[in-house]
Design a protein around this motif. Sequence first.
Motif, PDB file in Angstrom:
ATOM      1  N   PHE A 155       0.844  -1.200   0.000  1.00 21.59           N
ATOM      2  CA  PHE A 155       0.000   0.000   0.000  1.00 21.59           C
ATOM      3  C   PHE A 155       0.872   1.240   0.000  1.00 21.59           C
ATOM      4  N   THR A 156       0.434   2.243  -0.726  1.00 20.76           N
ATOM      5  CA  THR A 156       1.173   3.505  -0.731  1.00 20.76           C
ATOM      6  C   THR A 156       0.230   4.660  -1.090  1.00 20.76           C
ATOM      7  N   ALA A 157       0.632   5.870  -0.680  1.00 18.96           N
ATOM      8  CA  ALA A 157      -0.139   7.050  -1.070  1.00 18.96           C
ATOM      9  C   ALA A 157       0.532   7.742  -2.254  1.00 18.96           C
ATOM     10  N   ASP A 158       1.654   7.167  -2.685  1.00 11.03           N
ATOM     11  CA  ASP A 158       2.441   7.806  -3.736  1.00 11.03           C
ATOM     12  C   ASP A 158       2.203   7.113  -5.084  1.00 11.03           C
ATOM     13  N   LEU A 159       1.369   7.744  -5.916  1.00  4.61           N
ATOM     14  CA  LEU A 159       1.011   7.125  -7.199  1.00  4.61           C
ATOM     15  C   LEU A 159       2.237   6.918  -8.082  1.00  4.61           C
ATOM     16  N   ARG A 160       3.126   7.904  -8.076  1.00  4.49           N
ATOM     17  CA  ARG A 160       4.314   7.763  -8.929  1.00  4.49           C
ATOM     18  C   ARG A 160       5.111   6.517  -8.559  1.00  4.49           C
ATOM     19  N   GLY A 161       5.309   6.327  -7.242  1.00  2.89           N
ATOM     20  CA  GLY A 161       6.041   5.146  -6.754  1.00  2.89           C
ATOM     21  C   GLY A 161       5.278   3.871  -7.076  1.00  2.89           C
ATOM     22  N   GLY A 162       3.948   3.916  -6.881  1.00  2.00           N
ATOM     23  CA  GLY A 162       3.116   2.732  -7.104  1.00  2.00           C
ATOM     24  C   GLY A 162       3.124   2.295  -8.554  1.00  2.00           C
ATOM     25  N   LEU A 163       3.253   3.270  -9.448  1.00  2.33           N
ATOM     26  CA  LEU A 163       3.241   2.950 -10.885  1.00  2.33           C
ATOM     27  C   LEU A 163       4.482   2.169 -11.285  1.00  2.33           C
ATOM     28  N   ASP A 164       5.595   2.629 -10.747  1.00  5.10           N
ATOM     29  CA  ASP A 164       6.900   1.997 -10.970  1.00  5.10           C
ATOM     30  C   ASP A 164       6.951   1.304 -12.342  1.00  5.10           C
TER      31      ASP A 164
END
Length: 426
Positions: free
Chosen positions: A66-75
């Motif tokens: 889980f993360t609040a960071d979309l950029r990181g989540g997209l990876d």
Amino acid sequence: MKVCMIGAGYVGLSTATVLAELGHDVTCVDTDTEKVAQLERGRLPFYEPGLDELVARAREQGRMAFTADLRGGLDDASVVMLAVGTPALPDGRCDLSSVWQAVDTLAHTLSHPATVIIKSTVPPGTADRIRRYLAEAGHDENAVHVVANPEFLREGSAVTDTRHPDRIVVGVTSREALAHVRALYRGIEAPYVVTSPTGAEMIKYAANAFLATKISFINEMARICDAYGVTIDDVAEGIGLDSRIGRAFLRAGLGYGGSCLPKDVAALIHAARDKGVEPLLLPAVQQVNVTQPDVYADKLRDALGGLAGKHVAIWGIAFKPDTDDARASQALALIDRLLAAGCTVRAYDPLARCTRPDVAWAADPYQAAGNADALVVATEWEIFRHADWGRVKAVMRGNVVVDGRNCLTPESLQSHGLRYVGVGRP
Ligand code: UDX
């Protein structure tokens, strides 16, 4: 496959969990940092039977983050799923702000090929608009595919519905995108309906509008049955056994609520009008539903000889059992009517809450019924269906029990000296 799930609500979390079960690596992204922190601590933001254990298992296996960071989540996710909320605006239109916020970030962040799957319920034409927007932002349509793949899961049975869907509806513009979707759902046995993105979006609205229509139909029939002294349960069975009609969604009662049916009927009406089509049936479906709590308020008024000053107990706030969700709950609509008519209300629900300050809250069903002139069962929770009616009679001041979901057995209440009031149940 690496999947980025945007939106950790009912649809997002349930789908993400089943995808992790299928062997994919899923990162759930949500802008609500508190929700993300809760999920990381192993707590779900809502109640859904069995989901917490599955999330815990997926996390243990390292398949869910889980993360609040979309950029990181997209990876390097090859599949990006959008399952953000699309609530109703005050005029009934669909609020797409969360969808566009996510799409905008995607437009600026995606730097690798991906299939973007729209799971959120959106008005017809939205996926095509998203595809054009991403193309205008410079993304190659052959590398970033946009797919409409609506979700049909129900709250309370979200996991089972996701594992065993009746069908998988896919709206695509390329064979490659369809292949990605099939690879993603490999392991789930269900017929595919492959159509255009707008076709897929329309199927979702049509499904929910049809379910709402069945409920409003049976509720209107129940009103007519009341006038003729006919049992609606017999009518529902008599028509439901016709395979062209089917037995599901023919339970008369307070009407439909929740986060989907009311909102989707309203949004479909707007979608029709946007194209110059004036819908005739859909507003009538809404009208039956909106006036159904009035039918019950009238029944209560007749049974009690007036409503002003009466104490009414309400069992059930959730829009249906096995959920803590009270969005667009018909129980709340009935409470509004009763308070406006001068009743005092004390309520109980195993999970959902009513935040109105003028509604007293009880610690258990029998405390709620204490000293009440009438009791209304507004949600068919198991514990209400199998209540101790002798105890209910003993604690109540009056003897009227209104069955807002036609879920009780009249004889078992009557045998304890209670007066049963249902709809279409003479
Ligand atoms: C619905 C659709 O069923 C699901 O496919 C879609 O993805 C989301 O919307 P949900 O909102 O979870 O699911 O609830 P559902 O089980 O459909 O019930 C909706 C409402 O209709 C509830 O308030 C329920 O009490 C009411 N209902 C249902 C009836 O009044 N009578 C019935 O016969 C069936």
